[in-house]
Design an enzyme around this catalytic site. Sequence first.
Site, PDB file in Angstrom:
ATOM      1  N   ASN A 135       0.867  -1.188   0.000  1.00 48.92           N
ATOM      2  CA  ASN A 135       0.000   0.000   0.000  1.00 48.92           C
ATOM      3  C   ASN A 135       0.899   1.231   0.000  1.00 48.92           C
ATOM      4  O   ASN A 135       1.480   1.582   1.022  1.00 48.92           O
ATOM      5  CB  ASN A 135      -0.888  -0.034   1.256  1.00 48.92           C
ATOM      6  N   TRP A 136       0.996   1.862  -1.169  1.00 43.28           N
ATOM      7  CA  TRP A 136       1.914   3.006  -1.290  1.00 43.28           C
ATOM      8  C   TRP A 136       1.335   4.278  -0.654  1.00 43.28           C
ATOM      9  O   TRP A 136       2.031   5.274  -0.537  1.00 43.28           O
ATOM     10  CB  TRP A 136       2.220   3.282  -2.762  1.00 43.28           C
ATOM     11  N   LYS A 137       0.072   4.264  -0.313  1.00 40.67           N
ATOM     12  CA  LYS A 137      -0.609   5.452   0.243  1.00 40.67           C
ATOM     13  C   LYS A 137      -0.381   6.649  -0.680  1.00 40.67           C
ATOM     14  O   LYS A 137      -0.301   6.474  -1.885  1.00 40.67           O
ATOM     15  CB  LYS A 137      -0.119   5.716   1.674  1.00 40.67           C
ATOM     16  N   HIS A 150      -9.315   0.883   5.049  1.00 42.84           N
ATOM     17  CA  HIS A 150      -8.030   1.119   5.724  1.00 42.84           C
ATOM     18  C   HIS A 150      -8.250   2.084   6.896  1.00 42.84           C
ATOM     19  O   HIS A 150      -9.088   2.979   6.809  1.00 42.84           O
ATOM     20  CB  HIS A 150      -7.015   1.698   4.730  1.00 42.84           C
ATOM     21  N   GLU A 200      -6.721   4.561   7.859  1.00 50.19           N
ATOM     22  CA  GLU A 200      -6.588   5.992   7.512  1.00 50.19           C
ATOM     23  C   GLU A 200      -7.876   6.511   6.881  1.00 50.19           C
ATOM     24  O   GLU A 200      -8.256   7.660   7.094  1.00 50.19           O
ATOM     25  CB  GLU A 200      -5.369   6.186   6.590  1.00 50.19           C
ATOM     26  N   GLU A 207      -5.416  -5.265  10.689  1.00 48.77           N
ATOM     27  CA  GLU A 207      -4.408  -4.234  10.894  1.00 48.77           C
ATOM     28  C   GLU A 207      -4.665  -3.519  12.217  1.00 48.77           C
ATOM     29  O   GLU A 207      -5.467  -2.568  12.260  1.00 48.77           O
ATOM     30  CB  GLU A 207      -4.452  -3.212   9.760  1.00 48.77           C
ATOM     31  N   GLY A 212       2.368   2.045  10.807  1.00 51.73           N
ATOM     32  CA  GLY A 212       3.278   3.174  10.640  1.00 51.73           C
ATOM     33  C   GLY A 212       3.960   3.603  11.926  1.00 51.73           C
ATOM     34  O   GLY A 212       4.574   4.672  11.986  1.00 51.73           O
ATOM     35  N   SER A 216       3.491  -2.461  10.403  1.00 51.34           N
ATOM     36  CA  SER A 216       4.953  -2.427  10.531  1.00 51.34           C
ATOM     37  C   SER A 216       5.634  -3.749  10.185  1.00 51.34           C
ATOM     38  O   SER A 216       6.603  -4.142  10.853  1.00 51.34           O
ATOM     39  CB  SER A 216       5.359  -1.956  11.936  1.00 51.34           C
ATOM     40  N   GLY A 275       2.766  -1.224   4.385  1.00 54.94           N
ATOM     41  CA  GLY A 275       2.786   0.210   4.100  1.00 54.94           C
ATOM     42  C   GLY A 275       4.211   0.671   3.850  1.00 54.94           C
ATOM     43  O   GLY A 275       4.754   0.502   2.757  1.00 54.94           O
ATOM     44  N   GLY A 276       4.834   1.228   4.884  1.00 52.37           N
ATOM     45  CA  GLY A 276       6.163   1.846   4.762  1.00 52.37           C
ATOM     46  C   GLY A 276       7.179   1.009   3.998  1.00 52.37           C
ATOM     47  O   GLY A 276       7.851   1.508   3.080  1.00 52.37           O
TER      48      GLY A 276
HETATM   49  C1  PEP Z   1      -0.722  -0.026   6.216  1.00 51.85           C
HETATM   50  O1  PEP Z   1      -0.790   1.161   5.955  1.00 51.85           O
HETATM   51  O2  PEP Z   1      -1.624  -0.783   5.825  1.00 51.85           O
HETATM   52  C2  PEP Z   1       0.415  -0.507   6.970  1.00 51.85           C
HETATM   53  C3  PEP Z   1       0.375  -1.722   7.430  1.00 51.85           C
HETATM   54  O3  PEP Z   1       1.447   0.388   7.153  1.00 51.85           O
HETATM   55  P1  PEP Z   1       2.873   0.062   7.809  1.00 51.85           P
HETATM   56  O4  PEP Z   1       3.379  -1.219   7.174  1.00 51.85           O
HETATM   57  O5  PEP Z   1       3.722   1.237   7.455  1.00 51.85           O
HETATM   58  O6  PEP Z   1       2.655  -0.097   9.267  1.00 51.85           O
END
Ligand code: PEP
Length: 249
Positions: A9-11, A94, A96, A166, A172, A212, A233-234
């Site tokens: 997920n590049w956001k 998600h 966010e 999640e 994040g 994470s 994500g990251g």
């Molecule tokens: C996400 O945004 O779905 C996520 C899991 O982010 P991160 O891996 O950065 O925690």
Amino acid sequence: MRDRIVVGNWKMNKDFEETEKMLTQLKSYSKPSGAKIMIAPSFTQLYQSVQSLKSTNIYVAAQNIGIAESGAYTGEVSPKMLKGVGVNTVIIGHSERRNIFQENDNFLTKKIKIALESDIMVIFCLGEKLEDRISKNHFEIVSQQLKKTIFNLSYKSMTNIILAYEPVWAIGTGETATAAQAQEMHFYIRNLISSHFNSKIADNISILYGGSVKPENAKEIFSESDVDGGLIGGASLNAEDFMKIANSF
Ligand code: PEP
């Protein structure tokens, strides 16, 4: 046997140039045989990504979808528009979207239904906040999220649903649920699905973990029997890290 899936997920990251670079890098790594890989770039980078990855086994998903087929919905993107550029999967729910954009379960259910009506596969996210975990309310929160959304779907629709657990406190933040915490919740979710639908649907649904995940912890988390992959994500913004994670089964 259910699919193992790793989704990046590049956001709201990577413009045209950065996406070009990333796509070239992704294509240079050997593809894992054991997992389906997807990336979810911004809307403006979807066509570019689909075209570039056409002859690979990396799929492209959208990060969001509108609530109707067409009409007066300024700023929204319809299922037909996504399909028109070759996108057949979407992330819905998600944290966010839930927390920053105030999307509630009722609204998210509309998105799920409109996507499924257009044969778009849904990656549906759910998970508790830190205060819910501290007050030991996390199972109840996740159960309610399922009841208000996925449990309103038909049995048949469930073949087009992927779940992503999640925990919001792990997104994040650099803080990851332990492999045991992830397994415990995934097992709980699968049991709820079995009770509400049936054991076949529960056995076949892929439940991804997100929060994470990095190359250093992916193997341990993915080795749990009810964890079928990850929503990243990251770490998905770096091609090498993302492909290492995808090779962690
Ligand atoms: C996400 O945004 O779905 C996520 C899991 O982010 P991160 O891996 O950065 O925690």
